[in-house]
Scaffold this active site. Structure first.
Site, PDB file in Angstrom:
ATOM      1  N   LYS A 104       0.849  -1.210   0.000  1.00 41.29           N
ATOM      2  CA  LYS A 104       0.000   0.000   0.000  1.00 41.29           C
ATOM      3  C   LYS A 104       0.881   1.256   0.000  1.00 41.29           C
ATOM      4  O   LYS A 104       2.089   1.182   0.265  1.00 41.29           O
ATOM      5  CB  LYS A 104      -0.912  -0.023   1.225  1.00 41.29           C
ATOM      6  CG  LYS A 104      -0.171  -0.034   2.559  1.00 41.29           C
ATOM      7  CD  LYS A 104      -1.123  -0.326   3.723  1.00 41.29           C
ATOM      8  CE  LYS A 104      -0.368  -0.444   5.029  1.00 41.29           C
ATOM      9  NZ  LYS A 104      -1.253  -0.908   6.126  1.00 41.29           N
ATOM     10  N   ARG A 146     -10.990  -0.229  15.129  1.00 43.13           N
ATOM     11  CA  ARG A 146     -11.181   0.616  13.950  1.00 43.13           C
ATOM     12  C   ARG A 146     -12.189  -0.083  13.046  1.00 43.13           C
ATOM     13  O   ARG A 146     -13.333   0.308  12.978  1.00 43.13           O
ATOM     14  CB  ARG A 146      -9.847   0.831  13.220  1.00 43.13           C
ATOM     15  CG  ARG A 146      -8.767   1.483  14.096  1.00 43.13           C
ATOM     16  CD  ARG A 146      -7.483   1.735  13.337  1.00 43.13           C
ATOM     17  NE  ARG A 146      -7.052   0.543  12.590  1.00 43.13           N
ATOM     18  CZ  ARG A 146      -5.901   0.460  11.940  1.00 43.13           C
ATOM     19  NH1 ARG A 146      -5.063   1.474  11.921  1.00 43.13           N
ATOM     20  NH2 ARG A 146      -5.577  -0.636  11.306  1.00 43.13           N
ATOM     21  N   TYR A 150      16.228  29.325  10.444  1.00 42.76           N
ATOM     22  CA  TYR A 150      14.999  29.925  10.971  1.00 42.76           C
ATOM     23  C   TYR A 150      14.943  29.822  12.491  1.00 42.76           C
ATOM     24  O   TYR A 150      15.272  28.776  13.064  1.00 42.76           O
ATOM     25  CB  TYR A 150      13.776  29.211  10.400  1.00 42.76           C
ATOM     26  CG  TYR A 150      13.503  29.536   8.956  1.00 42.76           C
ATOM     27  CD1 TYR A 150      13.112  30.818   8.579  1.00 42.76           C
ATOM     28  CD2 TYR A 150      13.626  28.558   7.981  1.00 42.76           C
ATOM     29  CE1 TYR A 150      12.847  31.105   7.244  1.00 42.76           C
ATOM     30  CE2 TYR A 150      13.365  28.843   6.652  1.00 42.76           C
ATOM     31  CZ  TYR A 150      12.982  30.115   6.290  1.00 42.76           C
ATOM     32  OH  TYR A 150      12.726  30.396   4.982  1.00 42.76           O
ATOM     33  N   MET A 197      12.568  24.294   4.034  1.00 42.05           N
ATOM     34  CA  MET A 197      11.859  23.598   2.964  1.00 42.05           C
ATOM     35  C   MET A 197      12.834  22.870   2.032  1.00 42.05           C
ATOM     36  O   MET A 197      12.570  21.737   1.616  1.00 42.05           O
ATOM     37  CB  MET A 197      11.011  24.590   2.167  1.00 42.05           C
ATOM     38  CG  MET A 197      10.164  23.918   1.108  1.00 42.05           C
ATOM     39  SD  MET A 197       9.190  25.063   0.125  1.00 42.05           S
ATOM     40  CE  MET A 197       7.810  25.379   1.186  1.00 42.05           C
TER      41      MET A 197
HETATM   42  C1  LIG Z   1      -0.432  -2.012   6.626  1.00 46.23           C
HETATM   43  C2  LIG Z   1      -0.985  -3.322   7.075  1.00 46.23           C
HETATM   44  C3  LIG Z   1      -0.130  -4.395   7.347  1.00 46.23           C
HETATM   45  C4  LIG Z   1       1.378  -4.274   7.319  1.00 46.23           C
HETATM   46  O1  LIG Z   1       1.826  -3.759   8.541  1.00 46.23           O
HETATM   47  P1  LIG Z   1       3.413  -3.607   8.867  1.00 46.23           P
HETATM   48  O2  LIG Z   1       3.441  -3.097  10.250  1.00 46.23           O
HETATM   49  O3  LIG Z   1       3.937  -2.607   7.894  1.00 46.23           O
HETATM   50  O4  LIG Z   1       3.994  -4.937   8.684  1.00 46.23           O
HETATM   51  C5  LIG Z   1      -0.692  -5.608   7.683  1.00 46.23           C
HETATM   52  N1  LIG Z   1      -2.046  -5.754   7.760  1.00 46.23           N
HETATM   53  C6  LIG Z   1      -2.896  -4.737   7.517  1.00 46.23           C
HETATM   54  C7  LIG Z   1      -4.361  -4.962   7.632  1.00 46.23           C
HETATM   55  C8  LIG Z   1      -2.404  -3.493   7.176  1.00 46.23           C
HETATM   56  O5  LIG Z   1      -3.246  -2.487   6.946  1.00 46.23           O
END
Ligand SMILES: *Cc1c(COP(=O)(O)O)cnc(C)c1O
Length: 359
Positions: A35, A130, A255, A303
């Site tokens: 992802k 969640r 800054y 930046m």
């Molecule tokens: C992002 C995600 C993972 C991977 O988690 P990591 O901590 O990066 O290994 C696994 N399962 C779900 C449902 C996720 O959303």
């Protein structure tokens, strides 16, 4: 000449880390989590590097499309499922597997007439609070199993604390108990482990695992170096010194004049700022590698530039090589100084940074 900042993605490190995950997984199937543009590493690169994974797990339909366009023929799992009925057309067309975490999705599936059976992973909420079903999980499973065009491939959950033991909070054992209770009667496959559980919690079993961060060479547990888990950094962020100047004791830098030279010293100006993805909140002292030496960040991140104290790198001149994170500076060390995790830095790598690849 282009601005000298660039990221290098090491495909050999990605392959190595997948092999490490595979060794940890034993007989379990490995979903490579890609992802967020493969945690900033580039989805198409990840598709190539993770050819040995059993499937890819991601969130966005357009990333699923890109993975198919890049030639990925094995399963792709949508970790948040789909959002509206017409998404199911893409699920069909791209032959995706999907998480189902709420009844609205069950009803969308019931109303859908797909070309082929859809593999569904039913998500249970066992303490993350969640997404996911609770005590109603097996009702949802029964309803899904009654649909001729749906195959319930597995039950899944996500662990809140696989990277720590937090007394009084939903710990791993408690979540596994909640899972067993809610999945009462289920005899099929289950999917439980993220990177932290895969590398740190051998008691978390299941039939498939879902590592993300570990594949990119980041640690799943703050304070535990990724190298100790046999993981290699896949992302290097490098740049050069744009300027070197001599300061007198008491001269302020950047800054807010946050850093004031405690002695006469040389300051180096690096072509890298928060618009490249370097964390603006990084404090003085955050490690930066300059021409073979680790030197401290000195002054607020701007930046387009950061400044470092070159007292320990007296040989460093304009044009010297700088590594912000990668081989010499673990990304997790920068993240820890900035009060965040390697995940966030990887994902925040800015579009304006040119990327090349090795391995
Ligand atoms: C992002 C995600 C993972 C991977 O988690 P990591 O901590 O990066 O290994 C696994 N399962 C779900 C449902 C996720 O959303």
């Amino acid at each position: 000449m282009p601005r000298p900042i660039r990221a290098t993605i090491d495909l050999a490190a990605l392959r190595h880390n997948l092999a490490r995950a595979r060794a940890q997984a034993g007989a379990r199937k490995v979903w490579a989590v890609v992802k967020a543009n493969a945690y900033g590493h580039g989805l198409e690169r990840a598709v190539r590097a993770f050819a040995a994974a059993d499937g890819l797990a991601l969130l966005d339909l357009d990333e699923a499309q890109r993975a198919r366009d890049a030639g990925w023929r094995k399963p792709i799992l949508l970790l948040e499922g789909f959002f509206e009925p017409r998404d199911l057309d893409a699920v069909d067309a791209l032959e995706l597997s999907t998480v189902v975490h709420q009844n609205a999705q069950v009803e969308m599936l019931a109303a859908h007439r797909p070309r082929r059976a859809i593999d569904v992973y039913v998500k249970l909420d066992t303490g993350m609070r969640r997404l996911g079903f609770g005590s109603d999980a097996m009702q949802a499973v029964a309803r899904l199993q009654s649909l001729p065009h749906v195959r319930v491939a597995a039950l899944a959950t996500h662990l809140a604390n696989a990277d720590r033991t937090t007394p009084g909070m939903a710990d791993v054992a408690e979540q596994l108990r909640a899972f067993a209770a809610a999945a009462n009667g289920w005899r099929g496959a289950v999917s439980l482990a993220n990177s932290a559980a895969l590398f740190l919690r051998p008691e978390v079993g299941g039939d498939s695992v879902r590592p993300g961060i570990a594949l990119y060479g980041g640690t799943p547990r703050a304070g535990a170096p990724a190298a100790q888990l046999g993981l290699r950094p896949a992302m290097r962020l490098r740049s050069r010194l744009l300027e070197v100047r001599q300061l007198n004791r008491g001269d302020a830098v950047g800054y807010g004049s946050r850093w004031i030279a405690p002695r006469p010293t040389r300051i180096g100006v690096v072509a890298c700022g928060y618009a490249d993805g370097y964390p603006r909140v990084a404090p003085d002292g955050t490690p930066v590698w300059v021409d073979g030496q680790i030197v401290p960040l000195a002054g607020r991140v701007s930046m387009d530039m950061i400044t470092v104290d070159l007292a320990n790198a007296s040989h460093a001149q304009v044009g010297a090589e700088v590594e912000l994170w990668g081989e010499h500076v673990p990304i997790d060390d920068v993240a820890e100084r900035a009060g965040t995790v390697g995940y966030e830095l990887m994902c925040a790598l800015a579009r304006r940074v040119a990327v090349d690849e090795i391995g």
